[in-house]
Design a protein around this motif. Structure first.
Motif, PDB file in Angstrom:
ATOM      1  N   GLY A 132       0.687  -1.295   0.038  1.00  0.00           N
ATOM      2  CA  GLY A 132       0.012  -0.038  -0.046  1.00  0.00           C
ATOM      3  C   GLY A 132       0.925   1.335   0.059  1.00  0.00           C
ATOM      4  O   GLY A 132       1.861   1.393   0.449  1.00  0.00           O
ATOM      5  N   ASN A 133       0.255   2.471  -0.535  1.00  0.00           N
ATOM      6  CA  ASN A 133       0.844   3.642  -0.336  1.00  0.00           C
ATOM      7  C   ASN A 133      -0.005   4.577   0.427  1.00  0.00           C
ATOM      8  O   ASN A 133      -1.316   4.790   0.167  1.00  0.00           O
ATOM      9  CB  ASN A 133       1.079   4.308  -2.035  1.00  0.00           C
ATOM     10  CG  ASN A 133       2.136   3.192  -2.927  1.00  0.00           C
ATOM     11  OD1 ASN A 133       3.007   3.009  -2.431  1.00  0.00           O
ATOM     12  ND2 ASN A 133       1.305   3.401  -4.151  1.00  0.00           N
ATOM     13  N   PHE A 134       0.434   5.044   1.295  1.00  0.00           N
ATOM     14  CA  PHE A 134      -0.123   5.690   2.454  1.00  0.00           C
ATOM     15  C   PHE A 134       0.398   7.182   2.669  1.00  0.00           C
ATOM     16  O   PHE A 134       1.860   7.282   2.579  1.00  0.00           O
ATOM     17  CB  PHE A 134      -0.150   5.188   3.769  1.00  0.00           C
ATOM     18  CG  PHE A 134      -0.461   3.434   3.723  1.00  0.00           C
ATOM     19  CD1 PHE A 134      -1.627   3.179   3.888  1.00  0.00           C
ATOM     20  CD2 PHE A 134       0.515   2.635   3.271  1.00  0.00           C
ATOM     21  CE1 PHE A 134      -2.258   1.872   3.761  1.00  0.00           C
ATOM     22  CE2 PHE A 134       0.136   1.308   3.157  1.00  0.00           C
ATOM     23  CZ  PHE A 134      -1.412   1.062   3.428  1.00  0.00           C
ATOM     24  N   SER A 135      -0.263   8.082   2.807  1.00  0.00           N
ATOM     25  CA  SER A 135       0.085   9.297   3.617  1.00  0.00           C
ATOM     26  C   SER A 135       0.582   9.491   4.674  1.00  0.00           C
ATOM     27  O   SER A 135      -0.013   8.852   5.661  1.00  0.00           O
ATOM     28  CB  SER A 135      -0.925  10.391   3.338  1.00  0.00           C
ATOM     29  OG  SER A 135      -1.673  10.554   1.992  1.00  0.00           O
ATOM     30  N   ALA A 136       1.898   9.875   4.977  1.00  0.00           N
ATOM     31  CA  ALA A 136       2.709   9.744   6.152  1.00  0.00           C
ATOM     32  C   ALA A 136       1.887  10.432   7.378  1.00  0.00           C
ATOM     33  O   ALA A 136       1.946   9.634   8.600  1.00  0.00           O
ATOM     34  CB  ALA A 136       3.907  10.382   6.106  1.00  0.00           C
TER      35      ALA A 136
END
Length: 233
Positions: free
Chosen positions: A198-202
Motif C-alpha cells: 500500500g501507499n499511504f500518506s505519512a
C-alpha cells in the motif's frame, strides 16, 4: 472523502466565525454519545518556507452523531480557538500564530469525534494564511483530506490490519539510534505486509499527532484498541 467548498464570501464568513470565543464550543460539542470513539482529523501543513505570520483555519460539518470540531497545535506558536455554528452545522477552528514564520511541516490540526465512521459529513474548510504585512498568501498552507484516525487502510475499521501496516511503516523509518522520524506531511509511505502493498500518506501514521513517527504512535493505537476508549486527539 470528498469535500464541498463554498464561494469565497461564505468561506470568509466561516473564517470570522472561527474567531468567536471558545465558550461556544461547549454548547456545540454535545452531539455524539459519551462513548463515541471514532476520531476524524484534518491537518494543516506547509511544504516550504512561506513567511506565514497568521493562519485562520476551520472546518464546518454536520452535527448528526458528531461532536464539534476542536483544534490542536502541532508546531510551536499561539493558538486561539473559536467555534460557532447553525442549525445542523458545527463550525470551529481558530487562528494560529506560528513562532517560526518560515516553519515547514504540520502547523495545526482539527479533530471531530463521531458515533460511527458513517456519521461524519464535512461541509467546508477554511484555510487563509497571512504574511507579516497582513496580505493573503495564496496556497501557502495545505489542508489534508479528513481521515479516520487509526484507519490506515481506509476500510472504516480500526483493527489488526491497520496495526500491521502501521507497525511496518513506522519501523521502516525508526531504529534504536533514531527512535523518532520527522516526516514530511506531503510524504508517501510505501509499505508491504506479507504480499499486501500500500501507499499511504505519512500523516495518517502519526496517531498521536505530534509531527513524528515513533513507538508512541503504536502504543497509542494499542491503547485505543485494548481499552475501548477514544483517541485523545
Amino acid at each position: 472523502m470528498k469535500h464541498t467548498f463554498k464561494k469565497f464570501t461564505a468561506a470568509l464568513a466561516a473564517a470570522v466565525m472561527c474567531a468567536l470565543p471558545t465558550v461556544n464550543a461547549l454548547s456545540a460539542n454535545a452531539y455524539a454519545n459519551d462513548n463515541a470513539r471514532y476520531t476524524f482529523r484534518k491537518t494543516f501543513a506547509v511544504s516550504s518556507p512561506k513567511n506565514v505570520k497568521k493562519l485562520v483555519f476551520g472546518v464546518a460539518c454536520s452535527t448528526s452523531g458528531t461532536n464539534g470540531p476542536w483544534a490542536e497545535k502541532i508546531a510551536q506558536g499561539n493558538l486561539e480557538r473559536g467555534a460557532g455554528g447553525g442549525v445542523g452545522v458545527h463550525n470551529a477552528g481558530g487562528t494560529f500564530y506560528p513562532t517560526n514564520y518560515n516553519m515547514v511541516g504540520g502547523m495545526v490540526s482539527i479533530h471531530m469525534v463521531c458515533n460511527s465512521p458513517s456519521d461524519y459529513h464535512e461541509i467546508s474548510t477554511t484555510n487563509y494564511a497571512y504574511a507579516p504585512n497582513g496580505s493573503l498568501i495564496p496556497n501557502a498552507v495545505t489542508a489534508s483530506p479528513t481521515f479516520l484516525v487509526g484507519d490506515v487502510n481506509f476500510d472504516d475499521q480500526i483493527d489488526s490490519d491497520d496495526f500491521n501496516f502501521l507497525y511496518r511503516g513506522i519501523h521502516d523509518k525508526i531504529n534504536s539510534t533514531h527512535p523518532k522520524y520527522k516526516f514530511s506531511y506531503f510524504e508517501v509511505l510505501n509499505v508491504a505486509v506479507g504480499n499486501t502493498y500500500g501507499n499511504f500518506s505519512a500523516y495518517t501514521f502519526d496517531i498521536n499527532d505530534d509531527g513524528y513517527l515513533s513507538q508512541a504512535d503504536l502504543d497509542m493505537f494499542l491503547y485505543y484498541t485494548s481499552r475501548n476508549i477514544r483517541f485523545p486527539r
